[in-house]
Design an enzyme around this catalytic site. Structure first.
Site, PDB file in Angstrom:
ATOM      1  N   CYS A 157       0.806  -1.226   0.000  1.00 15.17           N
ATOM      2  CA  CYS A 157       0.000   0.000   0.000  1.00 15.17           C
ATOM      3  C   CYS A 157       0.840   1.279   0.000  1.00 15.17           C
ATOM      4  CB  CYS A 157      -0.939   0.001   1.194  1.00 15.17           C
ATOM      5  SG  CYS A 157      -0.131  -0.492   2.720  1.00 15.17           S
ATOM      6  N   HIS A 166      -3.170   6.056   4.686  1.00 12.59           N
ATOM      7  CA  HIS A 166      -1.755   6.237   5.009  1.00 12.59           C
ATOM      8  C   HIS A 166      -1.294   7.613   4.512  1.00 12.59           C
ATOM      9  CE1 HIS A 166      -1.686   2.179   6.225  1.00 12.59           C
ATOM     10  NE2 HIS A 166      -0.943   1.624   5.294  1.00 12.59           N
TER      11      HIS A 166
HETATM   12  N1  HSE Z   1       1.866  -3.325   4.975  1.00 13.55           N
HETATM   13  C1  HSE Z   1       0.854  -2.346   5.073  1.00 13.55           C
HETATM   14  C2  HSE Z   1       0.652  -1.907   6.495  1.00 13.55           C
HETATM   15  C3  HSE Z   1      -0.441  -2.822   4.499  1.00 13.55           C
HETATM   16  O1  HSE Z   1       1.028  -2.633   7.393  1.00 13.55           O
HETATM   17  O2  HSE Z   1       0.151  -0.804   6.691  1.00 13.55           O
HETATM   18  C4  HSE Z   1      -0.316  -2.850   2.997  1.00 13.55           C
HETATM   19  O3  HSE Z   1      -1.452  -3.319   2.362  1.00 13.55           O
END
Ligand code: HSE
Length: 338
Positions: free
Chosen positions: A131, A244
């Site tokens: 992501c 994010h």
């Molecule tokens: N690895 C990412 C996280 C999620 O832990 O935020 C990615 O889909």
């Protein structure tokens, strides 16, 4: 219009749920939708377009007559079942990290490297990137095409949604426990996340970076098709439910001014520039959650580096960072190849 048999593996997880939402919203041409999950969730009923669908237990025989299998059930399940689905004739779009760096598996962000989808023919598998990488490369692509990025310095502010439905429930619970003067329960994440930051996402590797950080390094190069881009990342879990955020500074071969960067990114697919400092307009997780674009603001020329540019990027991790990107790959696949 041709219709397809689609399976969602991990249908009851945080990303699986959003996959169903997006398949319906984008009117994906479905003949039949099969929901698969572990035995724990088998039998559960999930509403989809006015019907109640029953979740079936994932097993070796789950993929007969499936055209496209969308996997979001963790790396171990993908390693075991994606090759079985691919052998049964389904094209697998896998959201885990299991196949991302394999040389014969394409790693795709449709706004950046759609042509790589053609390589699905090697193994019937397409990998969906991590992501944080997806959300970063969509806005950086037009800047790289114009000025060639030499180096990226990124720090992330990752929502609990990235750690799954359990982590989202845990943040909610810890806030309630705090308000009620109770001790907070910690189980899905390594430490209390309410009113805290955890400077570790995923496990550490030998070079003291975490796996999440090394994903940003390696996946960015593969998607951009440029192994010369240097990337350093610090990934941090923050007490935000969804979306994010990333503080990104790039150094380019050719100088990119603030105005040029705004022009380039405003015209790029999948990017929305929200950059009006006078009126305190910049992207924030609470505004971006539930939307599809990668939002960019706080764009400024780096005063510490002649050809540097800093910016703030926010994207909905469950949508563009996972489910939406996978479904956009499926849309290109059916349009161009199936
Ligand atoms: N690895 C990412 C996280 C999620 O832990 O935020 C990615 O889909």
């Amino acid at each position: 219009m041709k219709e397809y048999n689609v399976a969602v593996v991990g249908a009851t997880g945080a990303v699986g749920e959003v996959m169903l939402e997006i398949l319906a919203q984008r009117k994906f041409p479905l003949k039949n939708l099969k929901l698969l999950a572990s035995s724990k969730s088998a039998g559960k009923k999930i509403p989809f377009q006015g019907e109640m669908l029953t979740v079936e237990k994932l097993d070796r025989n789950s993929f007969k007559n499936i055209d496209i299998a969308l996997f979001s059930a963790g790396g171990d399940r993908s390693k075991e079942f994606a090759p079985i689905a691919a052998d049964a004739g389904a094209v697998v779009i896998d959201n885990s990290s299991a196949f991302r760096m394999e040389h014969d598996v394409p790693l795709v962000v449709p706004e950046v490297n759609p042509k790589d989808i053609a390589l699905y023919k090697n193994r019937n598998i397409i990998a969906n990137p991590n992501c944080t990488t997806i959300i970063m490369v969509v806005p950086l692509k037009p800047l790289h095409d114009y000025g060639k990025i030499k180096r990226i310095v990124v720090s992330t502010y990752q929502a609990v949604s990235g750690a799954g439905a359990k982590a989202m429930a845990e943040l909610d619970m810890q806030v309630r426990q705090y308000v009620n003067g109770q001790e907070m329960t910690v189980s899905a994440l390594p430490y209390q996340i309410a009113f805290n930051l955890i400077p570790q996402v995923d496990v550490f590797t030998d070079n003291f970076y975490t796996k999440e950080e090394m994903k940003m390094v390696n996946e960015t190069r593969k998607i951009m098709g440029d192994s010369s881009i240097n990337v350093t990342a610090t990934t941090v879990r923050v007490p935000v439910f969804r979306s994010h955020s990333e503080s990104v500074t790039i150094e380019t071969e050719k100088k990119i001014t603030r105005d040029k960067a705004i022009e380039l990114m405003s015209n790029a697919p999948g990017v929305k520039v929200v950059d009006d400092p006078q009126n305190r307009k910049y992207p924030m997780p609470i505004v971006v959650s539930g939307t599809d674009d990668c939002f960019v603001g706080r764009i400024r020329e780096d005063i510490s580096c002649e050809k540097g540019l800093s910016m703030w990027i926010v994207g909905d991790q469950l949508r563009k960072g996972a489910a939406l990107n996978a479904i956009q790959i499926a849309e290109v696949l059916i349009k161009e190849y199936l």
